[in-house]
Scaffold this active site. Structure first.
Site, PDB file in Angstrom:
ATOM      1  N   LYS A 141      -0.567  -8.450   5.161  1.00 16.08           N
ATOM      2  CA  LYS A 141       0.486  -7.821   4.240  1.00 16.08           C
ATOM      3  C   LYS A 141       1.662  -8.103   5.032  1.00 16.08           C
ATOM      4  O   LYS A 141       1.956  -8.484   6.295  1.00 16.08           O
ATOM      5  CB  LYS A 141       0.298  -6.171   4.796  1.00 16.08           C
ATOM      6  CG  LYS A 141       1.219  -5.164   4.035  1.00 16.08           C
ATOM      7  CD  LYS A 141       0.971  -3.833   4.245  1.00 16.08           C
ATOM      8  CE  LYS A 141       1.780  -2.897   3.442  1.00 16.08           C
ATOM      9  NZ  LYS A 141       1.775  -1.255   3.696  1.00 16.08           N
TER      10      LYS A 141
ATOM     11  N   SER B 188      -0.999   4.381   2.542  1.00 14.10           N
ATOM     12  CA  SER B 188      -0.857   2.855   1.727  1.00 14.10           C
ATOM     13  C   SER B 188      -2.023   2.172   1.909  1.00 14.10           C
ATOM     14  O   SER B 188      -2.207   1.082   1.390  1.00 14.10           O
ATOM     15  CB  SER B 188       0.349   2.246   2.494  1.00 14.10           C
ATOM     16  OG  SER B 188       1.484   2.833   1.969  1.00 14.10           O
TER      17      SER B 188
ATOM     18  N   SER C 166       1.290   1.562  -0.229  1.00  8.36           N
ATOM     19  CA  SER C 166       2.245   0.327  -0.362  1.00  8.36           C
ATOM     20  C   SER C 166       1.607  -1.161  -0.310  1.00  8.36           C
ATOM     21  O   SER C 166       1.826  -2.054  -0.644  1.00  8.36           O
ATOM     22  CB  SER C 166       3.391   0.481   0.592  1.00  8.36           C
ATOM     23  OG  SER C 166       2.688   0.519   1.689  1.00  8.36           O
TER      24      SER C 166
HETATM   25  N1  GLN Z   1       3.111   6.467  -0.592  1.00  8.71           N
HETATM   26  C1  GLN Z   1       3.553   7.094   0.826  1.00  8.71           C
HETATM   27  C2  GLN Z   1       4.838   6.925   0.822  1.00  8.71           C
HETATM   28  O1  GLN Z   1       5.442   6.409   0.054  1.00  8.71           O
HETATM   29  C3  GLN Z   1       2.614   6.425   2.002  1.00  8.71           C
HETATM   30  C4  GLN Z   1       3.493   5.099   2.334  1.00  8.71           C
HETATM   31  C5  GLN Z   1       2.649   4.402   3.383  1.00  8.71           C
HETATM   32  O2  GLN Z   1       1.543   4.570   3.880  1.00  8.71           O
HETATM   33  N2  GLN Z   1       3.186   3.398   4.023  1.00  8.71           N
HETATM   34  O3  GLN Z   1       5.661   7.294   1.915  1.00  8.71           O
END
Ligand code: GLN
Length: 459
Positions: free
Chosen positions: A66, A165, A141
Site C-alpha cells: 500500500k 480500510s 482505503s
Molecule cells: N473509511 C474509513 C475512513 O474513511 C476508514 C479509513 C481507514 O481505515 N483508513 O475513515
C-alpha cells in the site's frame, strides 16, 4: 503461498506478477511498478537457492505494498498530491520484516489519499476498479491492495486499517483481510492517519497465509512505543464447541438482503459443526460511527499538520512568502476529503468545543470498549456483516460524504476498541458481486481467530 523452489524460480514468479499487473493496467491498481529492483532481488534469491543457501519463509513471493508504507523503492505518496516526489530515506519496520524473509515488492498500490475514504475514489491518481465488476468501487482505503490479491497478481498485499480500510475492501473483492489487535505490528514508517486506531494488516487468499504473515510482521519495535511484545493468543486455540455471538442490533432492514442471507448461511453451517450461537445486545455500537468521526479527524488534523511544503514532496511554486507557501501547498496538495477532516478535526479540538465533542466522543469510546469486554464474557467470537451493502457503483457516494461515512458503521467499532477483525469471503450475489463477513475476537486473540476462520471457509 508458493515459495521459490527448484520447480519454479523467484525471477519467474516476479516476472509473471509484473506481467499480470500490466495486463490489468486499466484497473488502476498500482501507483508504481518496481520492475528493475524486483527482478534484481529475485535473481539474488535464485542464486542463493542455487548455491544451497538458506532462504526466508517468503523467498521470492511477490507482494504489493500500500502506498502509505515508507521504503526507498519508488515514491511514497499515500496517493496524495502533497507527497508527490517524496522518496523515503527510511524503510517501514513491517516492510523490512517481510523483505528479510525474501518477499519481493512488485508495486505500490492505489488508495484513498492519506487513507481517508471507503472507496479508493479519493486518490490523486483516480479510482481503482472492483475486481469482479468494473463499474463498482474497489472499497477503501486499501482498494489497490485488495484488488491486486483478488485478481491473482500477487499472493498477498499490505494494508492499513484505521476504521475498516482492510476489512471493507477485502469484503468488496472476496479475499481475506485482517485488522489485528491494536499494536500487534509496528507502525514505524507508515504514514499516520489516526494514531490511536491505525493498524497494519494483510490481504491474502487463505487464513493460513494471513497467519504466516502475522508471525513474520508482528512483535515489539523500539521505534513504535505502542507495539505489543508478541503475536498474542490469549484465548484457547480450539475449534470445538465455540460460542459465536451475533449482534441483534445489526440485524435490521438497513443491511442488504444478500449479506443477511450470507450471515444466516454461515450461522447454520456453524450450528451443524457443533458450535453454539449466542445473541448479543450491543446498544452502544450505534454511537461508534459518530464517535469515530470526531476522534479520528482530531488525530488527522494533528498528523497532517506536518505537510507544509517545506519538508516533504510537493511545494506550490506560486508563493511569495512563507505563509502563502503553506497555504497554497496545502490547498493544492490535499484532496477535498483530507481538507474536510482537517476542518472537522480542528473544530472539535478548539477550546470552545473540545468538551462538547472530543471529550464526549472519548467517553463514548470507553463505553464501546466495555461493551466488547462484556460481549466476550458471553461468547468467544462475534460474527457480523462488514458493511451494510456490497460494493457500490463508482461515483454513487462521492458527492455525499455522510453516505460514504455510513459505510463504516460496522467496521469502526473494532478500531475504537482495539480488537481484531478478519474479513471472510462469503460467496457472491446473483450478479457476481463479492460478499464478506467479519469475524471479531477479544484483544490479542488474533491467532485463535485466524485458526477459527477455517470453520467458516466456503464449502
Ligand atoms: N473509511 C474509513 C475512513 O474513511 C476508514 C479509513 C481507514 O481505515 N483508513 O475513515
Amino acid at each position: 503461498m508458493k515459495i521459490a523452489d527448484k520447480k519454479t524460480s523467484a525471477e519467474k514468479m516476479v516476472r509473471e506478477a509484473l506481467m499480470k499487473a500490466k495486463q490489468y493496467a486499466d484497473y488502476n491498481i498500482f501507483t508504481f511498478l518496481n520492475e528493475e529492483n524486483a527482478i534484481k532481488k529475485a535473481r539474488e534469491i535464485d542464486e542463493k537457492i542455487a548455491r544451497g543457501e538458506e532462504v526466508g519463509r517468503l523467498a521470492g513471493v511477490p507482494y504489493a505494498l500500500k502506498d502509505n508504507f515508507l521504503s526507498p523503492e519508488g515514491q511514497t505518496t499515500a496517493s496524495a498530491h502533497i507527497l508527490e516526489g517524496f522518496v523515503s530515506p527510511v524503510t517501514a519496520t513491517a516492510v523490512k520484516k517481510l523483505e528479510d524473509e525474501g518477499a519481493i515488492m512488485i508495486g505500490r498500490t492505489n488508495m484513498d489519499a492519506f487513507a481517508h475514504g471507503s472507496s479508493t475514489e479519493s486518490s490523486y491518481y483516480g479510482p481503482t476498479l472492483n475486481a469482479h465488476d468494473r463499474e463498482r468501487v474497489a472499497g477503501g482505503s486499501s482498494g489497490g491492495s485488495a484488488v491486486a490479491v483478488a485478481l491473482g497478481i500477487v499472493e498477498f498485499a499490505t494494508g492499513t486499517d484505521t476504521g475498516g480500510s482492510i476489512r471493507q475492501p477485502a469484503s468488496f473483492n472476496g479475499v481475506y483481510g485482517l485488522k489485528p489487535t491494536y499494536g500487534t505490528i509496528s507502525r514505524y514508517g507508515v504514514v499516520a492517519m489516526a494514531s490511536s486506531t491505525d493498524c497494519i494488516g494483510f490481504f491474502a487468499n487463505t487464513p493460513e497465509d494471513i497467519n504466516l504473515l502475522m508471525e513474520i510482521a508482528s512483535g515489539q519495535d523500539p521505534k513504535d512505543m505502542t507495539t505489543l511484545p508478541d503475536y498474542y493468543n490469549t484465548t484457547k486455540l480450539t475449534n470445538k464447541n465455540v460460542k459465536i455471538g451475533i449482534i441483534k442490533d445489526f440485524d435490521n432492514e438497513s443491511v442488504d438482503p444478500d449479506i443477511r442471507k450470507a450471515l444466516t448461511r454461515k450461522i447454520n453451517s456453524l450450528k451443524t459443526k457443533g458450535h453454539e450461537i449466542v445473541e448479543l445486545e450491543m446498544p452502544t455500537l450505534k454511537y461508534a460511527l459518530a464517535a469515530y468521526y470526531i476522534i479520528v479527524p482530531a488525530e488527522i488534523a494533528s498528523n497532517l499538520s506536518r505537510y507544509d511544503g517545506v519538508r516533504y514532496g510537493f511545494r506550490s511554486e506560486k508563493s511569495e512568502d512563507l505563509d502563502a507557501l503553506y497555504k497554497n501547498t496545502r490547498s493544492e496538495g490535499f484532496m477535498p476529503e483530507n481538507k474536510r477532516r482537517i476542518m472537522i478535526g480542528n473544530f472539535v479540538l478548539s477550546s470552545g468545543f473540545y468538551d462538547a465533542y472530543f471529550l464526549k466522543a472519548a467517553k463514548v469510546r470507553t463505553l464501546i470498549v466495555q461493551e466488547y469486554e462484556k460481549a466476550f464474557e458471553k461468547c468467544d467470537y462475534i460474527l457480523s456483516p462488514v458493511t451494510p451493502s456490497p460494493a457500490f457503483k463508482l461515483g454513487a457516494k462521492t458527492n455525499d460524504p455522510v453516505a460514504m461515512y455510513l459505510e463504516d458503521a460496522m467496521t469502526v467499532p473494532l478500531n475504537l476498541a482495539g480488537v481484531p477483525g478478519l474479513t471472510i469471503p462469503a460467496g457472491k450475489t446473483e450478479d457476481g458481486i463479492a460478499l464478506g463477513l467479519q469475524l471479531v475476537g477479544p484483544r490479542r486473540s488474533d491467532k485463535a481467530l485466524i485458526a477459527f476462520a477455517k470453520e467458516l471457509q466456503d464449502e
